[in-house]
Design a protein around this motif. Structure first.
Motif, PDB file in Angstrom:
ATOM      1  N   THR A  72       0.837  -1.204   0.000  1.00 55.88           N
ATOM      2  CA  THR A  72       0.000   0.000   0.000  1.00 55.88           C
ATOM      3  C   THR A  72       0.870   1.252   0.000  1.00 55.88           C
ATOM      4  O   THR A  72       0.664   2.164  -0.797  1.00 55.88           O
ATOM      5  N   VAL A  73       1.866   1.298   0.891  1.00 55.68           N
ATOM      6  CA  VAL A  73       2.696   2.495   0.998  1.00 55.68           C
ATOM      7  C   VAL A  73       3.528   2.702  -0.268  1.00 55.68           C
ATOM      8  O   VAL A  73       3.639   3.820  -0.779  1.00 55.68           O
ATOM      9  N   PHE A  74       4.089   1.628  -0.828  1.00 53.35           N
ATOM     10  CA  PHE A  74       4.937   1.774  -2.003  1.00 53.35           C
ATOM     11  C   PHE A  74       4.141   1.710  -3.307  1.00 53.35           C
ATOM     12  O   PHE A  74       4.740   1.652  -4.380  1.00 53.35           O
ATOM     13  N   ALA A  75       2.805   1.731  -3.197  1.00 54.58           N
ATOM     14  CA  ALA A  75       1.930   1.656  -4.374  1.00 54.58           C
ATOM     15  C   ALA A  75       2.428   0.566  -5.325  1.00 54.58           C
ATOM     16  O   ALA A  75       2.608   0.779  -6.511  1.00 54.58           O
ATOM     17  N   TYR A  76       2.675  -0.602  -4.752  1.00 54.64           N
ATOM     18  CA  TYR A  76       3.223  -1.723  -5.509  1.00 54.64           C
ATOM     19  C   TYR A  76       2.098  -2.691  -5.862  1.00 54.64           C
ATOM     20  O   TYR A  76       1.424  -3.211  -4.963  1.00 54.64           O
ATOM     21  N   PRO A  77       1.842  -2.908  -7.154  1.00 53.19           N
ATOM     22  CA  PRO A  77       0.657  -3.709  -7.530  1.00 53.19           C
ATOM     23  C   PRO A  77       0.815  -5.200  -7.273  1.00 53.19           C
ATOM     24  O   PRO A  77       0.957  -5.995  -8.193  1.00 53.19           O
ATOM     25  N   GLY A  78       0.783  -5.597  -6.005  1.00 49.31           N
ATOM     26  CA  GLY A  78       0.834  -7.015  -5.668  1.00 49.31           C
ATOM     27  C   GLY A  78      -0.491  -7.457  -5.079  1.00 49.31           C
ATOM     28  O   GLY A  78      -1.493  -6.740  -5.157  1.00 49.31           O
ATOM     29  N   MET A  79      -0.502  -8.610  -4.450  1.00 53.56           N
ATOM     30  CA  MET A  79      -1.752  -9.165  -3.916  1.00 53.56           C
ATOM     31  C   MET A  79      -2.254  -8.380  -2.700  1.00 53.56           C
ATOM     32  O   MET A  79      -3.444  -8.259  -2.499  1.00 53.56           O
ATOM     33  N   GLY A  80      -1.324  -7.876  -1.884  1.00 47.79           N
ATOM     34  CA  GLY A  80      -1.732  -7.109  -0.713  1.00 47.79           C
ATOM     35  C   GLY A  80      -2.495  -5.859  -1.109  1.00 47.79           C
ATOM     36  O   GLY A  80      -3.519  -5.517  -0.520  1.00 47.79           O
ATOM     37  N   LYS A  81      -1.982  -5.171  -2.115  1.00 46.96           N
ATOM     38  CA  LYS A  81      -2.651  -3.956  -2.579  1.00 46.96           C
ATOM     39  C   LYS A  81      -3.974  -4.314  -3.254  1.00 46.96           C
ATOM     40  O   LYS A  81      -4.977  -3.623  -3.093  1.00 46.96           O
ATOM     41  N   LEU A  82      -3.962  -5.434  -3.997  1.00 49.40           N
ATOM     42  CA  LEU A  82      -5.200  -5.913  -4.631  1.00 49.40           C
ATOM     43  C   LEU A  82      -6.273  -6.157  -3.575  1.00 49.40           C
ATOM     44  O   LEU A  82      -7.446  -5.829  -3.780  1.00 49.40           O
ATOM     45  N   PHE A  83      -5.854  -6.697  -2.422  1.00 49.82           N
ATOM     46  CA  PHE A  83      -6.800  -6.968  -1.338  1.00 49.82           C
ATOM     47  C   PHE A  83      -7.453  -5.676  -0.869  1.00 49.82           C
ATOM     48  O   PHE A  83      -8.683  -5.590  -0.755  1.00 49.82           O
ATOM     49  N   ILE A  84      -6.621  -4.635  -0.612  1.00 50.04           N
ATOM     50  CA  ILE A  84      -7.161  -3.357  -0.144  1.00 50.04           C
ATOM     51  C   ILE A  84      -8.073  -2.745  -1.212  1.00 50.04           C
ATOM     52  O   ILE A  84      -9.158  -2.240  -0.911  1.00 50.04           O
ATOM     53  N   GLU A  85      -7.661  -2.824  -2.485  1.00 52.19           N
ATOM     54  CA  GLU A  85      -8.496  -2.292  -3.574  1.00 52.19           C
ATOM     55  C   GLU A  85      -9.829  -3.026  -3.644  1.00 52.19           C
ATOM     56  O   GLU A  85     -10.883  -2.409  -3.826  1.00 52.19           O
ATOM     57  N   SER A  86      -9.780  -4.363  -3.498  1.00 47.77           N
ATOM     58  CA  SER A  86     -11.011  -5.157  -3.587  1.00 47.77           C
ATOM     59  C   SER A  86     -11.942  -4.844  -2.431  1.00 47.77           C
ATOM     60  O   SER A  86     -13.163  -4.823  -2.598  1.00 47.77           O
ATOM     61  N   ILE A  87     -11.360  -4.581  -1.249  1.00 47.48           N
ATOM     62  CA  ILE A  87     -12.196  -4.224  -0.100  1.00 47.48           C
ATOM     63  C   ILE A  87     -12.894  -2.901  -0.383  1.00 47.48           C
ATOM     64  O   ILE A  87     -14.107  -2.770  -0.192  1.00 47.48           O
ATOM     65  N   SER A  88     -12.146  -1.922  -0.881  1.00 48.19           N
ATOM     66  CA  SER A  88     -12.740  -0.623  -1.178  1.00 48.19           C
ATOM     67  C   SER A  88     -13.798  -0.748  -2.265  1.00 48.19           C
ATOM     68  O   SER A  88     -14.830  -0.103  -2.220  1.00 48.19           O
ATOM     69  N   GLY A  89     -13.554  -1.613  -3.279  1.00 55.02           N
ATOM     70  CA  GLY A  89     -14.507  -1.773  -4.368  1.00 55.02           C
ATOM     71  C   GLY A  89     -15.551  -2.831  -4.081  1.00 55.02           C
ATOM     72  O   GLY A  89     -16.358  -3.146  -4.948  1.00 55.02           O
ATOM     73  N   ARG A  90     -15.561  -3.393  -2.867  1.00 55.25           N
ATOM     74  CA  ARG A  90     -16.511  -4.444  -2.482  1.00 55.25           C
ATOM     75  C   ARG A  90     -16.529  -5.578  -3.505  1.00 55.25           C
ATOM     76  O   ARG A  90     -17.574  -6.101  -3.876  1.00 55.25           O
ATOM     77  N   ASP A  91     -15.324  -5.966  -3.965  1.00 55.05           N
ATOM     78  CA  ASP A  91     -15.211  -7.040  -4.944  1.00 55.05           C
ATOM     79  C   ASP A  91     -15.058  -8.356  -4.189  1.00 55.05           C
ATOM     80  O   ASP A  91     -13.959  -8.877  -4.016  1.00 55.05           O
ATOM     81  N   TYR A  92     -16.200  -8.911  -3.758  1.00 58.15           N
ATOM     82  CA  TYR A  92     -16.166  -9.973  -2.766  1.00 58.15           C
ATOM     83  C   TYR A  92     -15.513 -11.262  -3.232  1.00 58.15           C
ATOM     84  O   TYR A  92     -14.866 -11.945  -2.452  1.00 58.15           O
ATOM     85  N   SER A  93     -15.690 -11.609  -4.512  1.00 59.68           N
ATOM     86  CA  SER A  93     -15.099 -12.881  -4.937  1.00 59.68           C
ATOM     87  C   SER A  93     -13.576 -12.807  -4.891  1.00 59.68           C
ATOM     88  O   SER A  93     -12.917 -13.791  -4.573  1.00 59.68           O
ATOM     89  N   VAL A  94     -13.018 -11.626  -5.200  1.00 56.99           N
ATOM     90  CA  VAL A  94     -11.560 -11.469  -5.113  1.00 56.99           C
ATOM     91  C   VAL A  94     -11.122 -11.529  -3.648  1.00 56.99           C
ATOM     92  O   VAL A  94     -10.140 -12.195  -3.315  1.00 56.99           O
TER      93      VAL A  94
END
Lengths: 320, 303
Positions: free
Chosen positions: A265-287
């Motif tokens: 999140t801090v390094f704006a690095y597109p990995g799975m951890g950031k994907l998780f935070i993005e999916s939570i914000s976008g309510r992308d439940y299957s992800v």
């Protein structure tokens, strides 16, 4: 030893089952269903309703769970709402980035922790030892996100030594040497931050191990045969202390997974951890569901790995 | 003559009796000036934050004043400047620190209460109860709890401070329970426990009046270190945006302003003070915890 390994591996089966059940219950609590994402102003509500019935949305929960877990076991976690693509594809794209970051973090971590742990143990109670112990203590106490931010500020914005986001600069062709170098260059700061914070366990373990080894008979024998102390350290003590360190790999993996959300999140690095935070914000439940399952699986695997290595190399640590 | 002998015996007894827990702790802090300094600093910091948060007009601090946007520190009475909405950073820092500290205290109390009680029960009874809970604990300890907490927080429709405390606490009792259990397990095999059993003392009384006080030094260490951990978890979650609701500042929310590159690169007063406060708090509490640990473990004592 084999008994321990087999038993420890068998324990993982009910653990995985409970994990999947836990995640299934959490997923059921989330508002919406896999078809909410398909709804557009033009769709006929009846069509969606039909799809729901077809997919078994109104089936009893155990049948739904059975369907979900059998699909998940085959790598099918459904569709992502936001990306309109299969979840497995999206995670696959990001997984490589997280894997690279983790790999480099682990390399940095061991490259830093092993010499420090050996030095601290060898020169016990010296100024060097006290400094190393203090450092390992500080690194244990600092939260990941605080140090990451301070590093981005100092090395990224003030000194401008490293890039502060992404995996690679735009305009570079994949496959060229510059491309890979640039990718590596982007990884140094986040991986270095993680390595600096994660060394405590390895340093403490090695230090104690080497202090203990000093009084062991094999060291005394070696010394009495006239082998210089330097060689006793590099050949005998170091080798004996190194194997248990391999067991820390499992704990390191678990720690990395926990820290990856903050680092990415801090390094704006597109990995799975950031994907998780993005999916939570976008309510992308299957992800979200797929990621929690994957992280949980990897964490269980990491602890299993540690226990197995420990039971092989260190007979003092037996898992009962 | 008789009397004098008695006095000598009493004197000898007082000399040979081992120092009490408090004495050991005091001695340890006297030997370790850095730990003593940390302890005084942490206490002063918490008292200052709590007192200031009562004095400060919270509504005035949180009032949006766009004209004061990004006021630099020291200008027009803003000790630490102002943020994007012109809110006083110093006031926000105090309110945030108060919230973070109180939440961490609440989580620590709840999680340790559950962990200690369960750990003692497991250690005392052993057998099936112990095995059953140990499997559960081993399982939850390996899980990526940060992720699961975030998922639970997002599922709950409208959550407040109390919900956040309970959610975090629900995932923090396992470590304490495991540690207390391992100590209680060996303590419960001691003679004084068997003696109590033969005398017909109830299990509850043995566990919480006999066993518990004998684990107190370990428990003090555990509570202190878990408090530091809980400050880290709450600020971390709030940093990611899954802690306190946006209207309530926490140290983590203040640091999260730095996710905006402009604020991170050129408005240091918005995020740096909160980051440093988290840092020194974590270091201080951990340092005190380590000193306590040395006091609790005779092998590690300095003096």
């Amino acid at each position: 030893m084999w008994k321990t390994i087999v038993r420890r591996t068998l324990i993982m089966i009910p653990q995985l089952f409970i994990l999947s059940l836990l995640i299934f219950i959490l997923a059921k609590q989330m508002p919406g269903d896999p078809f909410t994402g398909l709804i557009t102003p033009e769709t006929d509500p009846n069509v969606i309703e039909e799809l729901r019935i077809k997919a078994g949305f109104y089936d009893p929960w155990y049948i739904q769970y059975y369907n979900w877990i059998t699909n998940a076991a085959q790598g099918d976690f459904g569709q992502s709402y936001t990306f309109k693509k299969p979840v497995a594809d999206i995670i696959g794209d990001r997984a490589m980035n997280t894997f690279l970051l983790s790999l480099l973090s682990v390399i940095f971590l061991y490259a830093l922790a092993i010499p420090l742990g050996v030095l601290a143990g060898r020169y016990q109670e010296s100024f060097l030892d006290k400094t190393i112990v203090l450092y390992s203590f500080i690194s244990y106490a600092i939260p990941t996100f605080v140090l990451s931010l301070i590093f981005v500020y100092v090395f990224g914005y003030r000194l401008m030594w490293f890039p502060t986001n992404g995996t690679v600069d735009i305009g570079l062709d994949a496959g060229t040497w510059e491309y890979y170098w640039n990718k590596f260059y982007h990884l140094i700061l986040p991986a270095g931050t993680y390595a600096l914070l994660g060394t405590t366990g390895v340093i403490q373990y090695l230090r104690t191990e080497i202090i203990d080894a000093k009084t062991m008979d094999y060291v005394k024998t070696a010394r009495s045969k006239g082998i210089p102390m330097k060689k006793v350290y590099s050949r005998h003590i170091f080798r004996n202390s190194l194997l248990p360190i391999a067991a820390f790999l499992g704990f390191t993996i678990t720690g990395l997974l926990g820290g990856s959300i903050f680092i990415e999140t801090v390094f704006a690095y597109p990995g799975m951890g950031k994907l998780f935070i993005e999916s939570i914000s976008g309510r992308d439940y299957s992800v979200i569901t797929a990621l929690v399952m994957l992280y949980g699986f990897l964490a269980l695997l990491g602890s299993l790995l540690s226990d197995i290595i420990l039971s092989i190399v260190d007979p003092r640590i037996r898992i009962d | 003559m008789e009397n004098k002998n008695e006095q000598t015996v009493a004197k000898l007894e007082s000399q040979s009796s081992p120092p009490t827990g408090i004495q050991v702790i005091l001695r340890e802090f006297k030997k370790d000036k850095l730990a003593l300094g940390s302890l005084i600093f942490i206490i002063l910091l918490m008292v200052a934050v709590l007192v200031l948060s009562v004095v400060i007009d919270q509504a005035a601090v949180m009032k949006i004043q766009l004209l004061e946007r990004f006021t630099e520190p020291g200008v027009r009475g803003y000790v630490l400047g102002a943020d994007e909405a012109g809110r006083d950073m110093f006031g926000q820092l105090i309110i945030g620190a108060k919230n973070s500290i109180l939440i961490a205290v609440a989580i620590t109390i709840i999680a340790n209460f559950v962990g200690i009680a369960l750990g003692i029960i497991m250690g005392y009874y052993g057998g099936f109860i112990d095995n059953f809970f140990m499997r559960i604990i081993d399982f939850f300890i390996t899980l990526p709890t940060t992720m699961i907490i975030i998922v639970v927080v997002t599922i709950i429709p409208s959550y407040g401070i109390l919900d956040l405390i309970l959610i975090i606490a629900a995932f923090q009792w396992m470590g304490t329970a495991r540690l207390v259990r391992s100590k209680a397990l060996s303590e419960a095999r001691r003679d004084y426990i068997s003696a109590s059993k033969t005398m017909g003392t109830s299990d509850f009384a043995i566990m919480f009046k006999g066993l518990l006080p004998n684990l107190s030094s370990l428990l003090i260490v555990e509570v202190t270190l878990s408090f530091a951990g809980n400050v880290g978890i709450e600020t971390g979650l709030s940093f990611l945006g899954f802690g306190l609701p946006p209207s309530t500042p926490s140290l983590g929310t203040l640091v999260s302003y730095a996710m905006n590159p402009i604020i991170l690169s050129s408005k240091w007063w918005v995020w740096l003070p909160a980051s440093i406060l988290i840092l020194v708090m974590m270091l201080g509490i951990n340092y005190v915890g380590q000193a306590l640990r040395r006091a609790a473990d005779a092998k590690q004592r300095l003096g």
